[in-house]
Design a protein around this motif. Structure first.
Motif, PDB file in Angstrom:
ATOM      1  N   GLY A   1      78.996 -34.239 -25.299  1.00  0.00           N
ATOM      2  CA  GLY A   1      78.155 -33.748 -26.379  1.00  0.00           C
ATOM      3  C   GLY A   1      77.634 -32.353 -26.079  1.00  0.00           C
ATOM      4  O   GLY A   1      78.190 -31.631 -25.249  1.00  0.00           O
ATOM      5  N   SER A   2      76.549 -31.964 -26.731  1.00  0.00           N
ATOM      6  CA  SER A   2      75.973 -30.637 -26.509  1.00  0.00           C
ATOM      7  C   SER A   2      74.518 -30.636 -26.943  1.00  0.00           C
ATOM      8  O   SER A   2      74.063 -31.502 -27.699  1.00  0.00           O
ATOM      9  CB  SER A   2      76.754 -29.561 -27.266  1.00  0.00           C
ATOM     10  N   ILE A   3      73.773 -29.639 -26.449  1.00  0.00           N
ATOM     11  CA  ILE A   3      72.362 -29.440 -26.789  1.00  0.00           C
ATOM     12  C   ILE A   3      72.187 -27.991 -27.205  1.00  0.00           C
ATOM     13  O   ILE A   3      72.623 -27.080 -26.493  1.00  0.00           O
ATOM     14  CB  ILE A   3      71.443 -29.769 -25.601  1.00  0.00           C
ATOM     15  N   ASN A   4      71.558 -27.778 -28.348  1.00  0.00           N
ATOM     16  CA  ASN A   4      71.355 -26.423 -28.851  1.00  0.00           C
ATOM     17  C   ASN A   4      69.868 -26.152 -29.048  1.00  0.00           C
ATOM     18  O   ASN A   4      69.159 -26.920 -29.705  1.00  0.00           O
ATOM     19  CB  ASN A   4      72.091 -26.224 -30.183  1.00  0.00           C
ATOM     20  N   LEU A   5      69.386 -25.063 -28.442  1.00  0.00           N
ATOM     21  CA  LEU A   5      68.015 -24.610 -28.610  1.00  0.00           C
ATOM     22  C   LEU A   5      68.019 -23.495 -29.647  1.00  0.00           C
ATOM     23  O   LEU A   5      68.647 -22.457 -29.434  1.00  0.00           O
ATOM     24  CB  LEU A   5      67.435 -24.081 -27.298  1.00  0.00           C
ATOM     25  N   THR A   6      67.352 -23.718 -30.775  1.00  0.00           N
ATOM     26  CA  THR A   6      67.337 -22.740 -31.858  1.00  0.00           C
ATOM     27  C   THR A   6      66.029 -21.965 -31.830  1.00  0.00           C
ATOM     28  O   THR A   6      64.946 -22.568 -31.821  1.00  0.00           O
ATOM     29  CB  THR A   6      67.499 -23.430 -33.219  1.00  0.00           C
ATOM     30  N   THR A   7      66.107 -20.650 -31.815  1.00  0.00           N
ATOM     31  CA  THR A   7      64.912 -19.819 -31.771  1.00  0.00           C
ATOM     32  C   THR A   7      64.362 -19.581 -33.175  1.00  0.00           C
ATOM     33  O   THR A   7      65.049 -19.762 -34.180  1.00  0.00           O
ATOM     34  CB  THR A   7      65.206 -18.471 -31.094  1.00  0.00           C
ATOM     35  N   GLN A   8      63.110 -19.147 -33.233  1.00  0.00           N
ATOM     36  CA  GLN A   8      62.427 -18.968 -34.513  1.00  0.00           C
ATOM     37  C   GLN A   8      62.964 -17.764 -35.280  1.00  0.00           C
ATOM     38  O   GLN A   8      63.496 -16.817 -34.698  1.00  0.00           O
ATOM     39  CB  GLN A   8      60.923 -18.803 -34.285  1.00  0.00           C
ATOM     40  N   GLN A   9      62.776 -17.832 -36.594  1.00  0.00           N
ATOM     41  CA  GLN A   9      63.207 -16.781 -37.501  1.00  0.00           C
ATOM     42  C   GLN A   9      62.215 -16.755 -38.663  1.00  0.00           C
ATOM     43  O   GLN A   9      61.872 -17.801 -39.201  1.00  0.00           O
ATOM     44  CB  GLN A   9      64.621 -17.082 -37.996  1.00  0.00           C
ATOM     45  N   PRO A  10      61.703 -15.572 -39.055  1.00  0.00           N
ATOM     46  CA  PRO A  10      60.651 -15.531 -40.084  1.00  0.00           C
ATOM     47  C   PRO A  10      61.161 -15.975 -41.444  1.00  0.00           C
ATOM     48  O   PRO A  10      62.312 -15.742 -41.810  1.00  0.00           O
ATOM     49  CB  PRO A  10      60.225 -14.060 -40.093  1.00  0.00           C
ATOM     50  N   LYS A  11      60.262 -16.607 -42.222  1.00  0.00           N
ATOM     51  CA  LYS A  11      60.578 -17.054 -43.568  1.00  0.00           C
ATOM     52  C   LYS A  11      59.746 -16.326 -44.617  1.00  0.00           C
ATOM     53  O   LYS A  11      60.002 -16.466 -45.806  1.00  0.00           O
ATOM     54  CB  LYS A  11      60.354 -18.560 -43.691  1.00  0.00           C
ATOM     55  N   LYS A  12      58.731 -15.562 -44.162  1.00  0.00           N
ATOM     56  CA  LYS A  12      57.839 -14.855 -45.075  1.00  0.00           C
ATOM     57  C   LYS A  12      57.860 -13.363 -44.754  1.00  0.00           C
ATOM     58  O   LYS A  12      58.281 -12.963 -43.658  1.00  0.00           O
ATOM     59  CB  LYS A  12      56.419 -15.403 -44.953  1.00  0.00           C
ATOM     60  N   PRO A  13      57.390 -12.506 -45.680  1.00  0.00           N
ATOM     61  CA  PRO A  13      57.360 -11.064 -45.406  1.00  0.00           C
ATOM     62  C   PRO A  13      56.584 -10.719 -44.142  1.00  0.00           C
ATOM     63  O   PRO A  13      56.975  -9.825 -43.393  1.00  0.00           O
ATOM     64  CB  PRO A  13      56.695 -10.481 -46.660  1.00  0.00           C
ATOM     65  N   LEU A  14      55.488 -11.410 -43.890  1.00  0.00           N
ATOM     66  CA  LEU A  14      54.702 -11.189 -42.676  1.00  0.00           C
ATOM     67  C   LEU A  14      54.090 -12.520 -42.256  1.00  0.00           C
ATOM     68  O   LEU A  14      53.418 -13.182 -43.054  1.00  0.00           O
ATOM     69  CB  LEU A  14      53.605 -10.155 -42.908  1.00  0.00           C
TER      70      LEU A  14
END
Length: 653
Positions: free
Chosen positions: A135-148
């Motif tokens: 199998g595998s493990i994936n760490l997903t980093t944050q990404q903005p969803k709003k203008p600020l």
């Protein structure tokens, strides 16, 4: 302690949870949508369950168990029995596992700054790359969803009546039509680990403080995205981690000399580019380029006196990986998808046995070609199938011997063919039944091929550069269904047959060698349940049951693998601005050595967390880990933390 199925059924009626929001995550894992994993933990779940690092968080998933390397104070995980070498780790789909031995201390990866953790346990797309044996493990980093948007948090920890830890993190995100910028920084520092009351062994620690247990982890991230068109996206990411940790001495029943090891340097940096480009209406090109580094310094003090006098041995790693990948996907018919991928990766390990000593150097080059087809067989039936061909070539194997001579190991080359398929049937009401078959491989690590480290006193190891890949045949059947509009569940039964397993063999009384000679069977059951009890409470339960069977008596026992594990939690929302989560974790006993003479006893521990929203973006939180101050261990002889208090303040905008 054995966890009885009847007890689990009772616990299921008492637990409450926050629901995993997998559908809201944007993941960079290359896979057909039909085969996407359902085992996704979000940032809200990390916080609710009071999980500070990736290892703790992953262990809440059914079928995933903590596997602690006590002497090295490494927190690893097993996925349906497969160990950390057999389950690769990714950052946003980019491989970050250690080139030399394949192990990665997941307790060094803080959950602050992560958006989610994804575990692929059954069907694991071969488009992602080689070595996905288990199998595998994936760490997903944050990404903005709003203008600020942004966040600042500070938490203080107490144990045994003293301040012993602090946890700080901050993030800033900006998003526009043409792109985004995400900045993150975090630090977790522990001055000592507090022991449970009643622990009196002087080797374990004095005055309630675990000996040689301090650690510190810092992490920073810069993520820049460019979106020139709605269908195109280009990401440039840098993630830097600096870690320090100590390893508490063994204090168990075996006649073992306590060791006081320290890592003043456990640093990792990842720099990568990822792109998605639409080529007309039916074709999509995905691309990756990355550079990953790992520096590790170990000071080995084999007694308390040696630690006081700073008389010990030295080891330093300076490793790096370079790689690139391309994937071309084509829409075929209305709902079918055909994908091709190619991967290249160079791994280099450099090691020194003294500060000014010569540098041993090992280098490998790995290639992979893969294809996957997603087929809409009928309105209610989907199928996915994939194949890949991998090959790995040794570029260099150079070791400086203690007598001053230089050894150059023979070149070696391994290759492997992998295949897998999945069928998924969609029932009325949203229930699904899936069935998958897989035959996947893992190349042996550099350490498995080249190590000459003494496994025991007066015993030496022979290298074996021509080790072949391990292979696993896997079967999985999963049902995902609804009990009502508010309650859902998933149950999976699986069987994994691991062959060509790498085992250490006795050549004579003074010599051992790694060889492909083992067979192991894992069969088990994963169960997950989540739902709501009215508007004031949510419920969750994850349970795993596994049985391991080793075919060779000489191989001994599987270590760090409990038969049963359970995580269940309840979140109360009695007021609109206030919540409280009670979590229960339990696992049965597990072996701590291959001979089966040392066992870590089963246990059950409780945690409590409460959050209060003050308004205008401010909130406060408080938590108690190991609420009832139970003494427990993941590995026999290495006690875990007693009762730990946390209190914090957070601001979001």
């Amino acid at each position: 302690m054995e966890i009885r199925p009847l007890t689990l059924s009772l616990a299921a009626t008492l637990a409450i949870t926050g629901q995993l929001q997998a559908e809201e995550q944007t993941l960079q894992v290359w896979s057909s949508p039909i085969a996407a994993s359902r085992d996704i933990l979000t940032l809200d779940t990390f916080n609710q369950l009071e999980k500070h690092d990736a290892a703790e968080a992953l262990a809440t998933v059914s079928g995933v168990t903590l596997d602690k390397s006590g002497n090295r104070n490494e927190m690893l995980v097993r996925v349906r029995g497969f160990d950390s070498k057999q389950v690769p780790i990714y950052y946003d789909g980019v491989p970050i596992y250690i080139p030399y031995d394949g192990n990665l201390d997941l307790s060094r990866f803080l959950t602050s700054g992560l958006a989610s953790l994804e575990v692929s346990k059954g069907y694991t797309s071969l488009l992602q790359g080689p070595n996905q044996l288990g199998g595998s493990i994936n760490l997903t980093t944050q990404q903005p969803k709003k203008p600020l948007e942004g966040r600042i948090g500070y938490r203080q920890g107490w144990s045994r009546g003293e301040r012993n830890a602090r946890d700080m993190d901050a993030s800033l995100g900006m998003k526009a039509d043409s792109g985004f910028l995400q900045l993150n920084g975090s630090q977790l520092k522990r001055d000592f680990t507090g022991l449970a009351h009643g622990v009196t062994n002087p080797i374990v620690g004095e005055n309630g403080k675990r000996s040689n247990s301090a650690s510190e982890d810092k992490r920073g991230m810069v993520k820049l995205g460019w979106t020139p068109r709605e269908s195109d996206e280009y990401l440039f990411s840098w993630i830097g981690q600096q870690g320090k940790k100590n390893s508490p001495p063994y204090a168990g029943t075996a006649a073992v000399q306590p060791r006081y090891w320290q890592w003043p340097e456990y640093d990792k940096q990842s720099l990568y580019y990822q792109g998605i480009t639409a080529l007309g209406g039916d074709f999509t090109l995905k691309s990756r380029i990355y550079h990953d580094t790992f520096k590790n310094t170990l000071l080995m003090y084999n007694s308390a006196a040696a630690l006081r006098n700073k008389q010990g041995n030295y080891s330093h790693y300076d490793d790096y990986s370079n790689g690139a990948s391309l994937q071309l996907a084509a829409n075929v018919r209305d709902s079918d998808l055909l994908s091709f991928a190619t991967h290249w990766k160079d791994d280099v390990h450099r090691e020194q046995g003294s500060k000014n000593g010569p540098v041993d150097r090992y280098a490998d080059r790995t290639w992979s070609l893969a294809t996957e087809y997603q087929w809409a067989v009928a309105d209610a039936l989907d199928a996915v199938a994939g194949i890949s061909y991998d090959w790995r070539q040794s570029l260099e194997g150079l070791k400086h011997e203690s007598n001053g001579t230089l050894t150059r190991y023979d070149g070696n080359r391994q290759h492997a063919f992998n295949w897998q398929m999945l069928m998924k049937y969609h029932f009325m009401g949203g229930d699904t039944l899936s069935f998958s078959l897989a035959d996947r491989t893992r190349f042996p690590t550099q350490k498995e091929r080249y190590t000459t480290s003494r496994p025991a006193y007066a015993v030496s190891a022979l290298v074996n550069p021509h080790l072949q890949p391990e292979r696993a045949q896997s079967v999985d059947m999963s049902w995902n269904g609804a009990l009502s509009e508010l309650w859902r569940y998933e149950i999976s039964a699986y069987y994994n047959h691991l062959s060509n397993t790498i085992l250490s063999h006795d050549i004579d009384a003074q010599t051992v060698q790694n060889r492909n000679s083992g067979e192991v069977n894992y069969r088990g059951l994963d169960f997950g349940l989540n739902g709501a009890m009215g508007k004031k409470a949510k419920v969750g339960l994850n349970y795993g049951l596994i049985h391991s069977e080793v075919k060779q008596r000489s191989a001994g026992k599987i270590t760090g693998l409990p038969r049963q594990t359970l995580t269940t939690w309840v979140t109360f929302n009695w007021l609109e601005n206030w919540s409280m989560t009670l979590t229960e974790e339990a696992r049965s006993a597990s072996y701590s050595d291959n001979a089966g003479t040392r066992k870590a006893a089963g246990y059950a521990i409780s945690h409590l967390r409460t959050d209060l929203q003050l308004g205008k973006g401010f909130s406060v939180n408080a938590a108690v880990q190991n609420l009832f101050d139970k003494e427990y261990a993941l590995t026999e002889g290495f006690d875990e933390s007693g009762r730990q208090f946390w209190a914090g303040l957070e601001y979001r905008f």
